[in-house]
Motif scaffolding. Structure first.
Motif, short mmCIF file in Angstrom:
data_model
loop_
_atom_site.label_atom_id
_atom_site.label_comp_id
_atom_site.label_asym_id
_atom_site.label_seq_id
_atom_site.Cartn_x
_atom_site.Cartn_y
_atom_site.Cartn_z
N ASN A 64 -47.28 1.69 -7.46
CA ASN A 64 -46.02 1.11 -6.25
C ASN A 64 -45.13 2.26 -5.87
N LEU A 65 -44.21 2.43 -4.89
CA LEU A 65 -43.55 3.77 -4.58
C LEU A 65 -42.79 3.62 -5.61
N LYS A 66 -41.62 3.63 -6.16
CA LYS A 66 -40.69 3.12 -6.35
C LYS A 66 -41.19 3.76 -8.78
N LYS A 67 -41.90 3.42 -8.83
CA LYS A 67 -42.38 4.17 -10.05
C LYS A 67 -42.77 5.49 -10.39
N VAL A 68 -43.98 5.35 -8.84
CA VAL A 68 -44.48 7.10 -8.46
C VAL A 68 -43.43 7.88 -8.51
N THR A 69 -42.48 7.49 -7.50
CA THR A 69 -40.81 8.32 -7.36
C THR A 69 -40.11 8.52 -8.14
N LEU A 70 -40.25 7.89 -9.40
CA LEU A 70 -39.69 7.56 -10.57
C LEU A 70 -40.14 8.83 -11.85
N VAL A 71 -41.01 9.13 -11.87
CA VAL A 71 -42.22 9.61 -12.17
C VAL A 71 -42.47 10.95 -11.77
N GLY A 72 -42.31 11.33 -10.15
CA GLY A 72 -42.03 12.56 -9.83
C GLY A 72 -40.83 12.99 -9.77
N PHE A 73 -39.55 12.37 -10.24
CA PHE A 73 -38.14 12.47 -10.14
C PHE A 73 -37.86 13.19 -11.59
N LEU A 74 -38.74 12.40 -12.74
CA LEU A 74 -38.71 12.92 -14.26
C LEU A 74 -38.86 13.63 -14.97
N ILE A 75 -40.37 14.54 -13.86
CA ILE A 75 -41.46 14.96 -14.07
C ILE A 75 -40.33 16.78 -13.77
N SER A 76 -39.88 16.21 -12.06
CA SER A 76 -39.02 17.29 -12.01
C SER A 76 -37.81 17.91 -12.36
N LEU A 77 -36.72 16.72 -12.65
CA LEU A 77 -36.29 16.98 -13.88
C LEU A 77 -35.70 17.76 -14.45
N PHE A 78 -37.35 17.21 -15.74
CA PHE A 78 -37.82 18.42 -17.31
C PHE A 78 -38.20 19.39 -16.92
N ILE A 79 -39.05 19.71 -15.67
CA ILE A 79 -38.91 20.98 -14.55
C ILE A 79 -37.51 22.43 -15.06
N GLU A 80 -36.65 21.04 -14.14
CA GLU A 80 -35.73 21.55 -14.21
C GLU A 80 -34.66 22.17 -15.38
N ILE A 81 -34.97 21.38 -16.49
CA ILE A 81 -33.64 21.52 -17.16
C ILE A 81 -34.71 22.58 -18.37
N MET A 82 -35.96 22.88 -18.76
CA MET A 82 -37.09 23.86 -18.80
C MET A 82 -36.57 25.44 -18.48
N GLN A 83 -36.31 25.23 -17.25
CA GLN A 83 -35.92 26.31 -16.93
C GLN A 83 -34.87 27.10 -16.70
N LEU A 84 -33.69 25.90 -17.03
CA LEU A 84 -32.57 26.38 -17.98
C LEU A 84 -33.09 27.84 -19.44
N PHE A 85 -33.86 27.80 -19.72
CA PHE A 85 -34.63 28.30 -21.21
C PHE A 85 -35.63 29.07 -20.80
N SER A 86 -35.41 29.83 -19.54
CA SER A 86 -36.43 30.90 -19.18
C SER A 86 -35.77 31.41 -17.75
N HIS A 87 -36.29 32.67 -16.62
CA HIS A 87 -34.93 32.99 -15.82
C HIS A 87 -35.49 32.93 -14.63
N ARG A 88 -36.01 31.74 -14.38
CA ARG A 88 -35.46 30.33 -12.85
C ARG A 88 -34.58 29.94 -13.29
N ALA A 89 -33.68 30.23 -11.83
CA ALA A 89 -32.56 29.01 -11.63
C ALA A 89 -33.17 28.13 -12.10
N THR A 90 -31.75 26.93 -12.15
CA THR A 90 -32.13 25.46 -11.97
C THR A 90 -31.41 24.59 -10.72
N ASP A 91 -32.45 23.94 -9.99
CA ASP A 91 -31.49 24.09 -8.65
C ASP A 91 -31.62 22.44 -8.20
N ILE A 92 -30.75 21.38 -7.51
CA ILE A 92 -30.96 20.99 -6.48
C ILE A 92 -31.73 20.09 -5.96
#
Length: 153
Positions: A64-92
């Motif tokens: 269902n769309l809600k669960k897939v969207t939530l997983v996509g959001f959470l994985i993206s959020l994880f990536i953005e948080i991890m980018q705080l510890f690298s040379h990449r920008a964290t971007d909304i």
């Protein structure tokens, strides 16, 4: 799925254990540069379409769309948080476009889902695959890259 997550981590610039640093380069104004540089937005959407595509095919609980969207959001959020510890920008914008890409992938597969043979769901398989991809990329890839680089130079 493991190959997809490993490739995704490589593309988004996940830090390795040897390259950790804290860089608070954050962009919080959404869609500010969409007209001046739309390619980055399009590439982020494309990067996450396979996630929205694979989840409902491989796992019954993500049909269902809600669960897939939530997983996509959470994985993206994880990536953005991890980018705080690298040379990449964290971007909304990355969070928005990655989630949108996941939704598009889901809508594509939903259109054809009745024609695809679905496999049985395994309860923790997705978490294990994502964890293995992260551990491999974070702990092993930096050393393999160094060895390969030294071998070819």
């Amino acid at each position: 799925m493991f190959i997809y997550f490993s490739a995704m981590m490589s593309v988004v610039g996940m830090p390795g254990v040897k390259s950790l640093l804290i860089d608070m380069n954050c962009k919080f104004i959404p869609l500010k540069d969409i007209l001046s540089s739309p390619i980055g937005y399009i590439l982020n959407i494309i990067l996450f379409i396979p996630l929205g595509f694979f989840l409902p095919i491989l796992y019954k609980k993500y049909r269902n769309l809600k669960k897939v969207t939530l997983v996509g959001f959470l994985i993206s959020l994880f990536i953005e948080i991890m980018q705080l510890f690298s040379h990449r920008a964290t971007d909304i914008d990355d969070l928005i476009t990655n989630t949108l890409g996941t939704m598009i992938g889901y809508l594509i597969v939903k259109t054809f889902m009745n024609k695809v043979d679905m496999r049985k769901d395994t309860k923790y398989e997705l978490a294990v695959i994502m964890g293995l991809a992260f551990v491999t990329y974070f702990f092993i890839e930096p050393f393999i890259s160094d060895m390969l680089w030294n071998f070819f130079i």
